[in-house]
Write an enzyme that holds these catalytic residues in place. Structure first.
Site, mmCIF file in Angstrom:
data_model
loop_
_atom_site.group_PDB
_atom_site.id
_atom_site.type_symbol
_atom_site.label_atom_id
_atom_site.label_comp_id
_atom_site.label_asym_id
_atom_site.label_seq_id
_atom_site.Cartn_x
_atom_site.Cartn_y
_atom_site.Cartn_z
ATOM 1 N N CYS A 232 0.577 3.534 3.108
ATOM 2 C CA CYS A 232 1.089 2.892 4.378
ATOM 3 C C CYS A 232 2.747 2.952 4.167
ATOM 4 O O CYS A 232 3.348 3.116 5.452
ATOM 5 C CB CYS A 232 0.463 1.473 4.436
ATOM 6 S SG CYS A 232 -1.038 1.253 4.778
ATOM 7 N N CYS B 43 0.825 -1.104 0.072
ATOM 8 C CA CYS B 43 0.037 -0.113 0.058
ATOM 9 C C CYS B 43 0.705 1.260 0.053
ATOM 10 O O CYS B 43 1.609 1.323 0.950
ATOM 11 C CB CYS B 43 -0.814 0.018 1.346
ATOM 12 S SG CYS B 43 -1.917 1.587 1.612
#
Length: 141
Positions: A86, A83
């Site tokens: 993230c 991600c």
């Protein structure tokens, strides 16, 4: 983290260029409102952890190398995260923690080491994220 930002306050200021309207305004706010508030908060908070004990005694160099290797390993882990959001936040906060440790383990009586702009941003953002998390936990209780 708070003690690291307090100690590195002037180094954070020096890492931000004074030129430019947006940077100049942010720097003025940092110098006049935020940094004095953080310093006052740092004086009011008790010392709950003595970071110098991490490296005391025999094998100081080895422990310092191990600590550095762990932060480098954390950086490699963050580059593997799928991600992008993230990965960005994780990398930023990992750099913030690494910078905090570097600042706190620098010469205790001397000034904080010079910081790059990225390290200064990471340090302040990580403090903000930790503070927001603590405020959220306080609301839950």
């Amino acid at each position: 983290m708070l003690r690291a930002v307090v100690k590195a306050g002037d180094a954070i200021t020096a890492a931000v260029p004074p030129a430019g309207a947006a940077m100049g305004e942010g720097r003025r706010e940092w110098e006049t409102r935020l940094l004095p508030g953080i310093r006052a908060l740092g004086e009011a908070c008790p010392t709950s952890f003595d970071e110098t004990s991490l490296l005391e005694g025999d094998g100081e160099g080895l422990r310092r190398e191990m600590l550095q290797a762990r932060f480098e390993h954390l950086g490699r882990i963050m580059r593997c995260v799928g991600c992008d959001r993230c990965k960005l936040w994780g990398t930023l906060q990992a750099r913030g923690f690494a910078t905090a440790v570097r600042v706190l383990l620098a010469d205790a009586d001397g000034p904080a080491p010079a910081l790059t702009r990225q390290e200064a941003v990471a340090l302040v953002v990580t403090l903000e994220r930790l503070s927001a998390s603590l405020a959220f936990v306080r609301e839950l209780l």
